[in-house]
Every structure is written in C-alpha cells, then in structure tokens.
Design a protein around this motif. Structure first.
Motif, PDB file in Angstrom:
ATOM      1  N   TYR A  39       0.859  -1.180   0.000  1.00 32.76           N
ATOM      2  CA  TYR A  39       0.000   0.000   0.000  1.00 32.76           C
ATOM      3  C   TYR A  39       0.896   1.230   0.000  1.00 32.76           C
ATOM      4  O   TYR A  39       2.066   1.162   0.369  1.00 32.76           O
ATOM      5  CB  TYR A  39      -0.928   0.021   1.223  1.00 32.76           C
ATOM      6  CG  TYR A  39      -0.192   0.002   2.532  1.00 32.76           C
ATOM      7  CD1 TYR A  39       0.216   1.186   3.139  1.00 32.76           C
ATOM      8  CD2 TYR A  39       0.123  -1.196   3.162  1.00 32.76           C
ATOM      9  CE1 TYR A  39       0.904   1.180   4.334  1.00 32.76           C
ATOM     10  CE2 TYR A  39       0.812  -1.225   4.355  1.00 32.76           C
ATOM     11  CZ  TYR A  39       1.199  -0.032   4.936  1.00 32.76           C
ATOM     12  OH  TYR A  39       1.899  -0.050   6.118  1.00 32.76           O
ATOM     13  N   LEU A  44      -4.488   4.333   2.483  1.00 36.28           N
ATOM     14  CA  LEU A  44      -4.618   3.026   1.836  1.00 36.28           C
ATOM     15  C   LEU A  44      -4.309   1.889   2.800  1.00 36.28           C
ATOM     16  O   LEU A  44      -4.883   0.810   2.678  1.00 36.28           O
ATOM     17  CB  LEU A  44      -3.734   2.948   0.591  1.00 36.28           C
ATOM     18  CG  LEU A  44      -4.212   3.820  -0.560  1.00 36.28           C
ATOM     19  CD1 LEU A  44      -3.238   3.746  -1.725  1.00 36.28           C
ATOM     20  CD2 LEU A  44      -5.603   3.428  -1.015  1.00 36.28           C
ATOM     21  N   GLU A  45      -3.435   2.118   3.750  1.00 31.16           N
ATOM     22  CA  GLU A  45      -3.144   1.082   4.746  1.00 31.16           C
ATOM     23  C   GLU A  45      -4.420   0.667   5.471  1.00 31.16           C
ATOM     24  O   GLU A  45      -4.686  -0.523   5.664  1.00 31.16           O
ATOM     25  CB  GLU A  45      -2.111   1.589   5.754  1.00 31.16           C
ATOM     26  CG  GLU A  45      -1.807   0.592   6.852  1.00 31.16           C
ATOM     27  CD  GLU A  45      -0.823   1.124   7.880  1.00 31.16           C
ATOM     28  OE1 GLU A  45      -0.345   0.312   8.689  1.00 31.16           O
ATOM     29  OE2 GLU A  45      -0.535   2.335   7.889  1.00 31.16           O
ATOM     30  N   VAL A  48      -6.401  -1.469   2.939  1.00 32.44           N
ATOM     31  CA  VAL A  48      -5.799  -2.703   2.451  1.00 32.44           C
ATOM     32  C   VAL A  48      -5.709  -3.777   3.541  1.00 32.44           C
ATOM     33  O   VAL A  48      -5.985  -4.954   3.278  1.00 32.44           O
ATOM     34  CB  VAL A  48      -4.405  -2.426   1.835  1.00 32.44           C
ATOM     35  CG1 VAL A  48      -3.666  -3.711   1.535  1.00 32.44           C
ATOM     36  CG2 VAL A  48      -4.560  -1.602   0.566  1.00 32.44           C
TER      37      VAL A  48
END
Length: 73
Positions: A39, A44-45, A48
C-alpha cells in the motif's frame, strides 16, 4: 488443485474492494497462490489491511511504486 498452487504474488494497487487489483487478488487466492499486499500511504493502509485479512494474508507492507527507494526496499 489450483492453477497457482505453490506460486507467490505481491499485489500492488488495491485501493478498495472495487479495485481491479482486489479482484485479481481474490482470483489468485482462489487458485491457490500465496499473497502479499503493498500500500502507499496511511489512508490506503487502513483499506488494504482489512481486505488482506479477508484472504488470510499476513504480509502487508508499505511500498509507493513512485519511489525508487520504496521499491528497492
């Protein structure tokens, strides 16, 4: 026996559960591949990691493909 049994894949580009990369990851998992996810950034972490957990993936690491240093690391 799946088409990808014994294969390992690192999945880049998952942004959410509607991403093409997410569909690819699901297909790879269904066919027996061992997966890892990357990521780029904190936002986004947070998206994801739960998706990776759905597939039982333990390897989830940051990697911004626009950064040569990240890719080399």
């Amino acid at each position: 026996m799946g088409l990808l049994d014994g294969k390992t894949a690192l999945i880049f580009g998952v942004a959410n559960d509607h991403s093409i990369a997410w569909g690819i990851a699901q297909a790879f998992a269904r066919e027996g591949a061992t997966l890892g996810f990357s990521y780029a950034g904190e936002v986004l972490e947070r998206r994801v990691k739960p998706l990776a957990a759905e597939l039982g993936v333990d390897f989830v690491e940051p990697c911004d493909v626009q950064s040569d240093a990240d890719v080399e690391e």
